[in-house]
Structures are given as C-alpha cells and as structure tokens.
Write an enzyme that holds these catalytic residues in place. Structure first.
Site, PDB file in Angstrom:
ATOM      1  N   HIS A   1       9.254  -3.565   4.149  1.00  0.00           N
ATOM      2  CA  HIS A   1       7.983  -2.994   3.677  1.00  0.00           C
ATOM      3  C   HIS A   1       7.752  -3.365   2.202  1.00  0.00           C
ATOM      4  O   HIS A   1       6.657  -3.778   1.819  1.00  0.00           O
ATOM      5  CB  HIS A   1       8.035  -1.466   3.864  1.00  0.00           C
TER       6      HIS A   1
ATOM      7  N   HIS B   1       5.039  -5.958   0.105  1.00  0.00           N
ATOM      8  CA  HIS B   1       4.213  -5.624  -1.070  1.00  0.00           C
ATOM      9  C   HIS B   1       4.283  -6.737  -2.117  1.00  0.00           C
ATOM     10  O   HIS B   1       3.275  -7.069  -2.731  1.00  0.00           O
ATOM     11  CB  HIS B   1       4.735  -4.342  -1.740  1.00  0.00           C
TER      12      HIS B   1
ATOM     13  N   CYS C   1       3.257   4.907   3.174  1.00  0.00           N
ATOM     14  CA  CYS C   1       3.213   4.089   1.961  1.00  0.00           C
ATOM     15  C   CYS C   1       2.595   4.926   0.861  1.00  0.00           C
ATOM     16  O   CYS C   1       1.580   5.594   1.094  1.00  0.00           O
ATOM     17  CB  CYS C   1       2.374   2.837   2.220  1.00  0.00           C
ATOM     18  N   LEU C   2       3.210   4.909  -0.325  1.00  0.00           N
ATOM     19  CA  LEU C   2       2.699   5.728  -1.426  1.00  0.00           C
ATOM     20  C   LEU C   2       1.296   5.298  -1.850  1.00  0.00           C
ATOM     21  O   LEU C   2       0.585   6.074  -2.478  1.00  0.00           O
ATOM     22  CB  LEU C   2       3.665   5.676  -2.620  1.00  0.00           C
TER      23      LEU C   2
END
Ligand code: ZN
Length: 190
Positions: free
Chosen positions: A149, A153, A107-108
């Site tokens: 994912h 968020h 994940c960034l």
C-alpha cells in the site's frame, strides 16, 4: 511535530516520489515528523506524499495491530516482527510473490473509507533504512499488505486504483464527496 495529512483530491498524492540520494538532517526531521503524524492518526503506514512531499520515503509500524498477524523473514529465516519495527523505507524496491490475498484496507488520506483489496500475499523488499543502510526482508500478512500500500503511494498509486469496479462503485459517492471537499478547501486557499 504532527503534520497535516493530505486528503484525496490533492495533486501531490498522484506524484511519483523522487529518489532520496542523501539522508540530510532535513530528511531525518521529516522521518521523525512522519512517525509523529502516523501515530497520532493511529495508522500503520504513512508515505511522504501524504504529508505533501513527493519522495521515495515511507514509515511503517504494525506493532499496535494485534488481530491481524504479520510475518517477517530475514535471510530466509523467520524473524520477530516487533523487533523489526518501526520501519523506515527509503527508495524501496518490492517484488510481490505468492498468491493473491483479499484483506480489508483503509488509508489516512481517505478517512472513513474501508474496502477489501486483493494483493499478493507476500513481498520481497529492498530499501535503505534511516541510516542509509541497505535492508532486505520478506514480509507476509498485514506487513506485506501495508508495504505494498505504501510503495503504491510512492508511485502515485492509491488504494482506490486497486479496488474492483464493484467495490469502487459501492464507495463512489464517498470518494467523490471527499475529492470535492478537498478541492473546495484548496480553492479557498488560493
Ligand atoms: Zn494510504
């Protein structure tokens, strides 16, 4: 324009995104900036929360990933993934289907942290695209994982929440260190 990516520890990552009623020029600019930001970070997906905006908006592009296949169906027929990229999902609704599948995820907002996460192997998606048109598709493989994912968020859910307690324990120190670093950075600003 490349925007700063919000790291774990910033409260906006825990906020549920507001629905987008109208695709204004400001939203169009945000979409363009999110693509610039995602590509500069070599990510396959980016949610609005990750650039500090709690909105139901995410961008995806699995084009650059050659070693992890994606599957796409449109109207029940197999379709070409690359022709469907890049992808903007506004107010997405997803229905996970299929058996749970384990796969690696990063994940960034969690630099350098990678872990195996179990998610349903396929997902049915309904969303608006950047022109405000309704799109429907079924995704499998990497695309299904990425969509789930990113939609997490948009609801304030992070991939650490999907880790088994064993996996999370293995990463606990890194996760806590990242949170402390982010909080120290936020405190120094105020
Ligand atoms: Zn993420």
């Amino acid at each position: 324009m490349i925007l700063p990516i919000v790291k774990y520890g910033e409260p906006v990552l825990r906020k549920k995104g507001a629905r987008i009623d109208k695709i204004t020029p400001e939203i169009q600019q945000l979409i363009a900036d999110m693509f610039d930001t995602m590509r500069s970070a070599a990510g396959v997906g980016l949610a609005a929360q990750q650039v500090g905006r709690a909105l139901q908006l995410t961008v995806l592009d699995v084009t650059g990933v050659k070693d992890r296949p994606s599957i796409l169906e449109l109207d029940g027929r197999p379709a070409e993934v690359l022709e469907f990229m890049p992808l903007v999902l506004i107010n997405p609704e997803i229905k996970p289907i299929g058996e749970p599948a384990i796969g690696p995820e990063g994940c960034l907002s969690f630099p350098e942290i990678y872990a195996d996460i179990t998610r349903p192997e396929s997902v049915e998606v309904t969303a608006l695209n950047a022109r405000g048109e309704t799109i429907r598709f079924k995704a499998g493989g990497l695309l299904a994982r990425a969509v789930q994912h990113e939609v997490d968020h948009l609801n304030g859910i992070l991939f650490i929440d999907r880790m088994t307690s064993k996996v999370k324990n293995e990463h606990r120190e890194e996760i806590e260190a990242l949170k402390a670093e982010t909080e120290a950075m936020l405190n120094s600003k105020t």
